[in-house]
Structures are given as structure tokens and as C-alpha cells.
Scaffold this active site. Structure first.
Site, PDB file in Angstrom:
ATOM      1  N   LYS A 120      33.541  -8.443 -93.654  1.00  0.00           N
ATOM      2  CA  LYS A 120      34.064  -8.612 -94.861  1.00  0.00           C
ATOM      3  C   LYS A 120      32.974  -7.671 -95.841  1.00  0.00           C
ATOM      4  O   LYS A 120      33.425  -7.424 -96.904  1.00  0.00           O
ATOM      5  CB  LYS A 120      33.751  -9.980 -95.204  1.00  0.00           C
ATOM      6  N   LYS A 161      27.838 -15.615 -97.350  1.00  0.00           N
ATOM      7  CA  LYS A 161      29.149 -15.526 -96.446  1.00  0.00           C
ATOM      8  C   LYS A 161      28.752 -14.737 -95.349  1.00  0.00           C
ATOM      9  O   LYS A 161      28.074 -13.614 -95.260  1.00  0.00           O
ATOM     10  CB  LYS A 161      30.172 -14.744 -97.308  1.00  0.00           C
ATOM     11  N   ASN A 292      43.190  -9.919 -95.165  1.00  0.00           N
ATOM     12  CA  ASN A 292      43.453 -10.494 -93.834  1.00  0.00           C
ATOM     13  C   ASN A 292      44.592  -9.553 -93.290  1.00  0.00           C
ATOM     14  O   ASN A 292      45.821  -9.340 -93.706  1.00  0.00           O
ATOM     15  CB  ASN A 292      44.217 -11.975 -93.942  1.00  0.00           C
ATOM     16  N   ARG A 294      46.905  -9.695 -91.061  1.00  0.00           N
ATOM     17  CA  ARG A 294      48.051 -10.203 -90.140  1.00  0.00           C
ATOM     18  C   ARG A 294      48.894 -11.039 -90.938  1.00  0.00           C
ATOM     19  O   ARG A 294      48.775 -10.858 -92.125  1.00  0.00           O
ATOM     20  CB  ARG A 294      47.264 -11.175 -89.041  1.00  0.00           C
ATOM     21  N   ARG A 340      51.314 -28.164 -96.658  1.00  0.00           N
ATOM     22  CA  ARG A 340      50.735 -28.067 -95.178  1.00  0.00           C
ATOM     23  C   ARG A 340      50.879 -29.160 -94.903  1.00  0.00           C
ATOM     24  O   ARG A 340      50.002 -30.184 -95.299  1.00  0.00           O
ATOM     25  CB  ARG A 340      49.425 -27.185 -94.973  1.00  0.00           C
TER      26      ARG A 340
HETATM   27  P1  ADP Z   1      45.722 -18.092 -94.016  1.00  0.00           P
HETATM   28  O1  ADP Z   1      44.950 -17.293 -94.734  1.00  0.00           O
HETATM   29  O2  ADP Z   1      46.873 -17.643 -93.308  1.00  0.00           O
HETATM   30  O3  ADP Z   1      46.125 -19.444 -94.777  1.00  0.00           O
HETATM   31  P2  ADP Z   1      44.087 -19.602 -92.489  1.00  0.00           P
HETATM   32  O4  ADP Z   1      42.593 -19.394 -93.139  1.00  0.00           O
HETATM   33  O5  ADP Z   1      44.146 -20.972 -92.895  1.00  0.00           O
HETATM   34  O6  ADP Z   1      44.984 -18.357 -92.864  1.00  0.00           O
HETATM   35  O7  ADP Z   1      43.788 -19.322 -91.003  1.00  0.00           O
HETATM   36  C1  ADP Z   1      45.045 -19.240 -90.385  1.00  0.00           C
HETATM   37  C2  ADP Z   1      44.571 -19.851 -88.893  1.00  0.00           C
HETATM   38  O8  ADP Z   1      43.612 -18.991 -88.264  1.00  0.00           O
HETATM   39  C3  ADP Z   1      43.731 -21.066 -89.147  1.00  0.00           C
HETATM   40  O9  ADP Z   1      43.998 -22.076 -87.779  1.00  0.00           O
HETATM   41  C4  ADP Z   1      42.366 -20.862 -88.831  1.00  0.00           C
HETATM   42  O10 ADP Z   1      41.603 -21.793 -88.418  1.00  0.00           O
HETATM   43  C5  ADP Z   1      42.516 -19.663 -88.182  1.00  0.00           C
HETATM   44  N1  ADP Z   1      41.278 -18.461 -88.329  1.00  0.00           N
HETATM   45  C6  ADP Z   1      41.229 -17.510 -89.304  1.00  0.00           C
HETATM   46  N2  ADP Z   1      40.349 -16.822 -89.349  1.00  0.00           N
HETATM   47  C7  ADP Z   1      39.681 -17.286 -88.333  1.00  0.00           C
HETATM   48  C8  ADP Z   1      38.333 -16.786 -87.605  1.00  0.00           C
HETATM   49  N3  ADP Z   1      37.646 -15.956 -87.993  1.00  0.00           N
HETATM   50  N4  ADP Z   1      38.103 -17.547 -86.633  1.00  0.00           N
HETATM   51  C9  ADP Z   1      38.539 -18.699 -86.110  1.00  0.00           C
HETATM   52  N5  ADP Z   1      39.829 -19.110 -86.606  1.00  0.00           N
HETATM   53  C10 ADP Z   1      40.460 -18.438 -87.752  1.00  0.00           C
HETATM   54  P1  ADP Z   2      38.015 -16.777 -95.308  1.00  0.00           P
HETATM   55  O1  ADP Z   2      37.722 -15.501 -94.718  1.00  0.00           O
HETATM   56  O2  ADP Z   2      37.538 -18.126 -94.831  1.00  0.00           O
HETATM   57  O3  ADP Z   2      39.531 -17.089 -95.930  1.00  0.00           O
HETATM   58  P2  ADP Z   2      37.414 -15.881 -97.909  1.00  0.00           P
HETATM   59  O4  ADP Z   2      36.236 -14.966 -98.544  1.00  0.00           O
HETATM   60  O5  ADP Z   2      38.813 -15.320 -98.145  1.00  0.00           O
HETATM   61  O6  ADP Z   2      37.191 -16.506 -96.755  1.00  0.00           O
HETATM   62  O7  ADP Z   2      37.004 -17.240 -98.958  1.00  0.00           O
HETATM   63  C1  ADP Z   2      37.840 -18.555 -98.779  1.00  0.00           C
HETATM   64  C2  ADP Z   2      37.955 -19.265-100.176  1.00  0.00           C
HETATM   65  O8  ADP Z   2      36.563 -19.560-100.507  1.00  0.00           O
HETATM   66  C3  ADP Z   2      38.359 -18.590-101.199  1.00  0.00           C
HETATM   67  O9  ADP Z   2      39.737 -18.704-101.364  1.00  0.00           O
HETATM   68  C4  ADP Z   2      37.587 -19.437-102.366  1.00  0.00           C
HETATM   69  O10 ADP Z   2      38.190 -20.565-102.738  1.00  0.00           O
HETATM   70  C5  ADP Z   2      36.398 -19.517-101.930  1.00  0.00           C
HETATM   71  N1  ADP Z   2      35.436 -18.397-102.346  1.00  0.00           N
HETATM   72  C6  ADP Z   2      35.331 -17.084-101.405  1.00  0.00           C
HETATM   73  N2  ADP Z   2      34.400 -16.331-102.182  1.00  0.00           N
HETATM   74  C7  ADP Z   2      34.224 -16.883-103.509  1.00  0.00           C
HETATM   75  C8  ADP Z   2      33.274 -16.526-104.419  1.00  0.00           C
HETATM   76  N3  ADP Z   2      32.489 -15.597-104.507  1.00  0.00           N
HETATM   77  N4  ADP Z   2      33.047 -17.653-105.506  1.00  0.00           N
HETATM   78  C9  ADP Z   2      34.006 -18.690-105.389  1.00  0.00           C
HETATM   79  N5  ADP Z   2      34.550 -19.162-104.361  1.00  0.00           N
HETATM   80  C10 ADP Z   2      34.825 -18.409-103.451  1.00  0.00           C
HETATM   81 MG    MG Z   3      40.429 -15.708 -96.958  1.00  0.00          MG
END
Ligand code: ADP
Ligand code: ADP
Ligand code: MG
Length: 458
Positions: A120, A161, A292, A294, A340
Site C-alpha cells: 500500500k 497502517k 484491490n 481482484r 452480508r
Molecule cells: P472486499 O474489499 O472485497 O469487501 P474484504 O476486505 O472483505 O474484501 O476481503 C475479502 C476477503 O479476503 C475476506 O475474507 C478477507 O478476510 C480476505 N482478505 C483480504 N485481504 C487479506 C489479507 N491481506 N490477508 C488475509 N485475508 C485477506
Molecule cells: P484494507 O486493505 O484492510 O481494506 P483499507 O486501507 O482499504 O484497508 O482501509 C479499510 C478501512 O479503514 C477503510 O474502508 C476505512 O473505513 C478505514 N480507513 C482506512 N484508511 C483511513 C484513513 N486514512 N482515515 C480514516 N479511515 C481510514
Molecule cells: Mg480496503
């Protein structure tokens, strides 16, 4: 597609997304091969596939995360394509690389692209270079003094992060300077053990923002297009609970800007396949958070409002065909929402509720779609995530979509495991949700409010 060889895709996943991929393959006239662990021998995707290969014991590390076992299954079944779904191996560059090295076609972007977006911190730089605004933040932190200087400049609260985090894990809020050193150290240690990469960086915490993401498709010719956006602001612990397309109240000019930015990034990295560019939106400002590489859990709501089968597009693109629609042909029709249904108990802090599904009556009717990997008699295994089904509704407008959602969730009957169904019905009564006035912190603020609304399970 030649008449003599029917394409065969190995589905390297389980649950509802495995079923979804098999369906898309069959509608294109392709064959689909399922894989399964000891826990999933009689699962829905196993029976729907043309062939199924056992890949190992229940723990994911020894089955759905076992690259060698999956490649062997592809080879033994004569598959030529490998679809990774989401989660598991879907965003591991080495998996995409190994698939290619085995002479098979990975359904997704190149290993290089997955790698550049999977980190990231690197992805933020790539987005900036492509002229896409990112959340104010730091590069990967080298030491504590660097963290302090960066945080001072950003202003508290900041987030630490993990560069390799995902699925809502690897993010930690730091409210004040006193907490910073400890938070960074702990985050590095946790990231290192959870993701095999201890790199962390800081981002300003955008409080009260909306999570808005853009669905993109790009083919091997390099033409990239978008299928508008989804609002996924209803989250618990940074995991999505309810999603909606299009984003309610998004101004036409902001929609234009954010979708254009997503396409620009997609084109800039030489993307291929389906992907999602995630943003935080605060007023009329938007900030890139991650891409993402995928198919996403919530992809069906985009399918409902655009009429495009995203998984079939993924397969076509992998086969070297162009995206089957042009940007001009993609228009929005109505409103779609996804709920969900997790096998978790909302009254017990969302504790997982594995077990046998003794009864499962999914709803149907106008504008209702249910994607599930399970049938009655099946089981939610404790080894994997708790997604039991996705209830997806479509209506001409938000009011109709929500009315259909209430009807569908009322009809849904699941016995044997506790689910989030009742919670969703309660959320649908909330004025903020009905008005589309929610942010990423809305759900947790609601949970902490003095009189928690009813959210009984089952
Ligand atoms: P989406 O953005 O499609 O809603 P989610 O954040 O819910 O995706 O992730 C989809 C699935 O992938 C979930 O089962 C989540 O636990 C898994 N997942 C996503 N990123 C990771 C990661 N870096 N490591 C482990 N599991 C992950
Ligand atoms: P993941 O890979 O786990 O999906 P993301 O970077 O997409 O991680 O962040 C997941 C969630 O965390 C976002 O949808 C948001 O709700 C929160 N988040 C991420 N970055 C920020 C930020 N800079 N400020 C506030 N909330 C954040
Ligand atoms: Mg995300």
C-alpha cells in the site's frame, strides 16, 4: 474459443465466490474445476463443478493457501485457467507468478501489478504519480523519530497502517503523540507476524469520511473503463457490512472526477482484469486509499445496476478478448444494496457461530438475488471466514431497494447457526441509513450509543 477445446478454469477458492465463478464459467460454455479441503467435501461448489479435486486438510494454510497443491490440482484436471476469487491467494504476486510459470493463465493482472498495488505504501506513490490524490501520509517508517516528525506534520489522530495489510487488518488508530512510539512498534511486530512484512506507514485519519470505491475493467489491449462506484461506508472494524451502488448523494461532478481518477490509475499501471480503486470521500474531496487487484465481495451490486457480468468479463479478458461493453454503453439503472449475512452473533460481539446449517430458505422475488456457497445440511466451518450468504436487492430507487431488502431479509430463514440477519433488519430502520447519511465510523458509533437498538441474531 475453438470448438475442439473447451476452456477449463480451476477455481482456487471456496464458498459463495467459488459458486459464482463456476456459474460464470458455465454461462460462457467453459468447464470449471473446484478444489476442496477435508472440511468442504460435500460443499455446494464441489457438486456444481464439472470436476472437483481434494487439495488437503481443513486448515487453509494446508489447502486453499497451498500453492503447490492448487497447481497440482490444475495440472491433474487439465485446467488451463486459474481464477483466484478473493481472499486466500488472490493478491499474492507469487501465486500469479507460479501459475504463469506452470504454463497456465492467471485470471487477473500480472504478478508485477499485484505486487505494486499489494504494497500500500508503494501504491500510494504510484497513485500520486498518476495524478490521483492520496490521503496525506508518510512513506514506510524507518525509525521512531521519523514517525514523530511525520505525525506532527499530519496532525492527530493518525493511523498506522501495515503496507501489506488487508481485510480490515493491520490498521491502528493513534490519538495522541504519547501513544505513537508504542503503536508503531506494536504495529510493526504484528504486521511482521500476520503478513510476513513489518513495513508500516502513517496516514492522517479522515474522520467521518465515506468509503467510496470504483469498479474498473481493463483488457489485454490496455483499454480501461469504469463501472461507476459503490458506497461501503457501513463497516465494523473496517470490514464492510452493507454496500450500495451508486453512492447516495454523490454529486455528478465528484462522480466524474473520482471515476476518471480510478481509470487513470488503472491505465497507468498497465492493469488487466477486474479491479477496485478505493477512496475516502470527505465533502467534495476524495483521497485514494488502496487498489484491490481482484474481484470484490460486493461486486454483485455493480452487476445489478450496470447489467454487466463482472466475473464473465474477468474470464473473457483472461482469454484475450476485449471487454464486451464500451464506456458509453455502461449506464446506471436503479439502486442496488448488498447485506452480508455472516454466521456471527451480533449480540455476542460478533463472535463466530460455526455449525451445521439445519435450515436455509433464501428469499427470492422481484429484484432479489442471493449468492451463497451453502445449502441446508451444509456447515459453516470454523477454519474460514463466516460469510454464509449475500442478500442483494435491486430497485428503481433507494426506497424500493430498501423495501425489497426488508422483505427479503424477513423471508430469509437460517437455522442451526446465528447470523447477522436481524442486525441488518434493524439497520434498515435507522434514519441515517435510510437517508444515505452514514460514514465509516457510523456503525461503531451506533453500537456505542446509550440505547443500543435491537439486533437479535438468527
Ligand atoms: P472486499 O474489499 O472485497 O469487501 P474484504 O476486505 O472483505 O474484501 O476481503 C475479502 C476477503 O479476503 C475476506 O475474507 C478477507 O478476510 C480476505 N482478505 C483480504 N485481504 C487479506 C489479507 N491481506 N490477508 C488475509 N485475508 C485477506
Ligand atoms: P484494507 O486493505 O484492510 O481494506 P483499507 O486501507 O482499504 O484497508 O482501509 C479499510 C478501512 O479503514 C477503510 O474502508 C476505512 O473505513 C478505514 N480507513 C482506512 N484508511 C483511513 C484513513 N486514512 N482515515 C480514516 N479511515 C481510514
Ligand atoms: Mg480496503
Amino acid at each position: 474459443m475453438s470448438a475442439t477445446t473447451t476452456p477449463r478454469v480451476l477455481v482456487a477458492n471456496r464458498g459463495e465466490i467459488a459458486v459464482r465463478i463456476i456459474r460464470a464459467a458455465h454461462t460462457l460454455g467453459w468447464e470449471a474445476v473446484a478444489v476442496y479441503s477435508d472440511a468442504d467435501a460435500e460443499a455446494r461448489w464441489v457438486t456444481l463443478a464439472d470436476e472437483a479435486v481434494h487439495i488437503g486438510p481443513a486448515p487453509a494454510r494446508r489447502s486453499y493457501l497451498d500453492i503447490d497443491a492448487i497447481l497440482q490440482a490444475a495440472k491433474d484436471s487439465g485446467s488451463t485457467y486459474v481464477h483466484p476469487g478473493y481472499g486466500f491467494l488472490s493478491e499474492r504476486p507469487e501465486f500469479a507468478r507460479r501459475v504463469s510459470e506452470a504454463g497456465l493463465t492467471f485470471v487477473g493482472p500480472s504478478a508485477e501489478v499485484i505486487e505494486s498495488m499489494g504494497d500500500k505504501a508503494l501504491a500510494r506513490q504510484t497513485a500520486e504519480r498518476a495524478g490521483v490524490p492520496v490521503v496525506p501520509g508518510s512513506g514506510v517508517l524507518e525509525d521512531a523519530s521519523q514517525a514523530r516528525a511525520a505525525a506532527e506534520e499530519l496532525g492527530f489522530p493518525v493511523l498506522v497502517k501495515a503496507a501489506s495489510g488487508g481485510g480490515g487488518r493491520g490498521i491502528r488508530v493513534v490519538a495522541s503523540p504519547a501513544e505513537l512510539d508504542d503503536a508503531v512498534g506494536t504495529a510493526q511486530a504484528e504486521a511482521s507476524s500476520a503478513f510476513g512484512d513489518g513495513s508500516v506507514y502513517l496516514e492522517r485519519s479522515i474522520v467521518g469520511a465515506r468509503h467510496i470505491e470504483v469498479q474498473v475493467l481493463a483488457d489485454a489491449e490496455g483499454s480501461a473503463l469504469h463501472l461507476f462506484e459503490r458506497d461501503c461506508s457501513v463497516q465494523r472494524r473496517r470490514q464492510k457490512l452493507v454496500e450500495e451502488a451508486p453512492a447516495p448523494g454523490l454529486s455528478p461532478s465528484l462522480r466524474e472526477e473520482i471515476t476518471t481518477a480510478a481509470v487513470r490509475l488503472t491505465a497507468a499501471v498497465g492493469y488487466r482484469g477486474a479491479g477496485t480503486v478505493e477512496f475516502l470521500v470527505e465533502g467534495e474531496r476524495f483521497y485514494f486509499i488502496e487498489m484491490n487487484t481482484r474481484i470484490q465481495v460486493e461486486h454483485p451490486i455493480t452487476e445489478m445496476v450496470t447489467g454487466v457480468d463482472l466475473v464473465a468479463e474477468q474470464l473473457r479478458i483472461a482469454a484475450g478478448e476485449p471487454v464486451s461493453v464500451t464506456q458509453e454503453e455502461i449506464t446506471l439503472r436503479g439502486v442496488a444494496m448488498e447485506f452480508r449475512i455472516n454466521a456471527e452473533d451480533p449480540d455476542q460481539d460478533f463472535f463466530p457461530s460455526p455449525g451445521e446449517i439445519t435450515r436455509f430458505d433464501p428469499p427470492n422475488g422481484p429484484g432479489v438475488r442471493v449468492d451463497s456457497g451453502f445449502v441446508a445440511g451444509g456447515a459453516i466451518a470454523p477454519y474460514y471466514d463466516s460469510l454464509l450468504a449475500k442478500v442483494i436487492v435491486h430497485g428503481r430507487d433507494r426506497a424500493e431497494a430498501m423495501a425489497r431488502a426488508t422483505q427479503a431479509l424477513t423471508e430469509l430463514t437460517v437455522d442451526g447457526v446465528t447470523t447477522t440477519r436481524g442486525l441488518h433488519l434493524a439497520l434498515l430502520q435507522e434514519p441515517d441509513l435510510r437517508e444515505g447519511a452514514v460514514s465509516t465510523t457510523w456503525f461503531e458509533e451506533r453500537e456505542q450509543s446509550p440505547e443500543p437498538s435491537e439486533s437479535s441474531g438468527t
